[in-house]
Design a protein around this motif. Sequence first.
Motif, PDB file in Angstrom:
ATOM      1  N   VAL A  96      66.758  60.061  96.334  1.00 32.78           N
ATOM      2  CA  VAL A  96      66.091  61.349  96.552  1.00 32.78           C
ATOM      3  C   VAL A  96      66.819  62.236  97.548  1.00 32.78           C
ATOM      4  O   VAL A  96      66.478  63.401  97.716  1.00 32.78           O
ATOM      5  CB  VAL A  96      64.632  61.131  97.016  1.00 32.78           C
ATOM      6  CG1 VAL A  96      63.824  60.464  95.921  1.00 32.78           C
ATOM      7  CG2 VAL A  96      64.565  60.321  98.297  1.00 32.78           C
ATOM      8  N   THR A  97      67.835  61.703  98.247  1.00 31.54           N
ATOM      9  CA  THR A  97      68.644  62.504  99.167  1.00 31.54           C
ATOM     10  C   THR A  97      70.111  62.131  98.982  1.00 31.54           C
ATOM     11  O   THR A  97      70.443  61.181  98.277  1.00 31.54           O
ATOM     12  CB  THR A  97      68.253  62.259 100.642  1.00 31.54           C
ATOM     13  OG1 THR A  97      68.701  60.952 101.042  1.00 31.54           O
ATOM     14  CG2 THR A  97      66.748  62.368 100.845  1.00 31.54           C
ATOM     15  N   ASP A  98      70.997  62.878  99.665  1.00 33.51           N
ATOM     16  CA  ASP A  98      72.430  62.553  99.603  1.00 33.51           C
ATOM     17  C   ASP A  98      72.866  61.756 100.837  1.00 33.51           C
ATOM     18  O   ASP A  98      74.050  61.725 101.178  1.00 33.51           O
ATOM     19  CB  ASP A  98      73.258  63.835  99.485  1.00 33.51           C
ATOM     20  CG  ASP A  98      73.086  64.750 100.693  1.00 33.51           C
ATOM     21  OD1 ASP A  98      72.179  64.496 101.516  1.00 33.51           O
ATOM     22  OD2 ASP A  98      73.856  65.725 100.818  1.00 33.51           O
ATOM     23  N   SER A  99      71.916  61.116 101.489  1.00 37.45           N
ATOM     24  CA  SER A  99      72.212  60.365 102.714  1.00 37.45           C
ATOM     25  C   SER A  99      73.051  59.125 102.428  1.00 37.45           C
ATOM     26  O   SER A  99      73.104  58.634 101.304  1.00 37.45           O
ATOM     27  CB  SER A  99      70.910  59.937 103.399  1.00 37.45           C
ATOM     28  OG  SER A  99      70.165  59.101 102.535  1.00 37.45           O
ATOM     29  N   ILE A 100      73.700  58.630 103.483  1.00 36.86           N
ATOM     30  CA  ILE A 100      74.404  57.350 103.454  1.00 36.86           C
ATOM     31  C   ILE A 100      73.522  56.354 104.200  1.00 36.86           C
ATOM     32  O   ILE A 100      73.134  56.600 105.343  1.00 36.86           O
ATOM     33  CB  ILE A 100      75.769  57.451 104.162  1.00 36.86           C
ATOM     34  CG1 ILE A 100      76.659  58.476 103.457  1.00 36.86           C
ATOM     35  CG2 ILE A 100      76.447  56.087 104.217  1.00 36.86           C
ATOM     36  CD1 ILE A 100      77.060  58.080 102.066  1.00 36.86           C
ATOM     37  N   THR A 101      73.189  55.234 103.568  1.00 41.97           N
ATOM     38  CA  THR A 101      72.290  54.266 104.188  1.00 41.97           C
ATOM     39  C   THR A 101      72.961  52.899 104.252  1.00 41.97           C
ATOM     40  O   THR A 101      73.530  52.442 103.267  1.00 41.97           O
ATOM     41  CB  THR A 101      70.958  54.176 103.420  1.00 41.97           C
ATOM     42  OG1 THR A 101      70.383  55.483 103.333  1.00 41.97           O
ATOM     43  CG2 THR A 101      69.988  53.245 104.132  1.00 41.97           C
ATOM     44  N   ILE A 102      72.878  52.283 105.429  1.00 38.49           N
ATOM     45  CA  ILE A 102      73.529  50.992 105.672  1.00 38.49           C
ATOM     46  C   ILE A 102      72.475  49.921 105.868  1.00 38.49           C
ATOM     47  O   ILE A 102      71.459  50.143 106.549  1.00 38.49           O
ATOM     48  CB  ILE A 102      74.425  51.063 106.925  1.00 38.49           C
ATOM     49  CG1 ILE A 102      75.469  52.168 106.759  1.00 38.49           C
ATOM     50  CG2 ILE A 102      75.081  49.727 107.212  1.00 38.49           C
ATOM     51  CD1 ILE A 102      75.179  53.428 107.529  1.00 38.49           C
ATOM     52  N   ILE A 103      72.706  48.760 105.251  1.00 39.83           N
ATOM     53  CA  ILE A 103      71.785  47.629 105.375  1.00 39.83           C
ATOM     54  C   ILE A 103      72.535  46.416 105.908  1.00 39.83           C
ATOM     55  O   ILE A 103      73.631  46.106 105.436  1.00 39.83           O
ATOM     56  CB  ILE A 103      71.164  47.237 104.012  1.00 39.83           C
ATOM     57  CG1 ILE A 103      70.702  48.472 103.251  1.00 39.83           C
ATOM     58  CG2 ILE A 103      70.026  46.248 104.215  1.00 39.83           C
ATOM     59  CD1 ILE A 103      71.635  48.915 102.154  1.00 39.83           C
TER      60      ILE A 103
END
Length: 275
Positions: free
Chosen positions: A213-220
């Motif tokens: 839903v966004t252009d974010s970068i997410t780290i797990i």
Amino acid sequence: MSFADFSILKLLANTIDILLVWYVIYKLIMIVKGTKAVQLLKGIFVIILVKVASDKFHLQTLGWMMEQVLLWGFLAIIIIFQPELRRALEQLGRGRFFSRTANQEEENQEKLVESIAKAVDYMAKRRIGALISVERETGMNDYIETGIQLDSKISSELLINIFIPNTPLHDGAVIIQRNCVAAAACYLPLSESPFISKELGTRHRAALGISEVTDSITIIVSEETGSISLTKNGELHRDLKAEAFKDMLSNELLVQQKIKQTSSGLWNWRGKKNG
């Protein structure tokens, strides 16, 4: 000078005037984007619509009330947003009101990448679960409001401390906005994709959900295995080595930023510095 030459010069001047006004409005929108000022602007827009409607339908009392609100509202705005206006004038005095220099932006992004990479490497080695989302063009204020607001300068030590188990902020996501830790313990939307492996937990589903839903970068960082994963544009990149993860993060936050600066360099007042 002929009449034709005069007309061309006038047309050119009007075109430049319109482009400058458009650029100023665009930059002002970028400044308030993702801030509480957006809600204020929405309120002003509603009041103006009510004022126009009251004039059209000859609602004199309502029209007078809206006129008073607009008349005294701008004074109230100046008082309420005095710190922001002062900061903007200071930036204007330094010639940095409309854009940061390329060097400043690059330094900030480099610090962001280094801080995240260092914190993620530390947590992965110790199997400390983490979920970090970096805002880009799409605003994430709706998700920031679900957590505990911090508005803190980015550092690897801060990120590590947030995710230490059994601390008040460790459960949930950290959202980074404008190179600052905006909030912790945030709720992200879970992906409903049927193609997600069942062995993936809530953190991975949340990371995929926000990337859809966004252009974010997410780290797990996985709490069970210590593996590092990254999501972007609805894609999950799993089991990244520390070096590969840092390279991917640098490519998204540094290389893409340089491309963006290059494309918009002609519009900056001070231009892009060499080096």
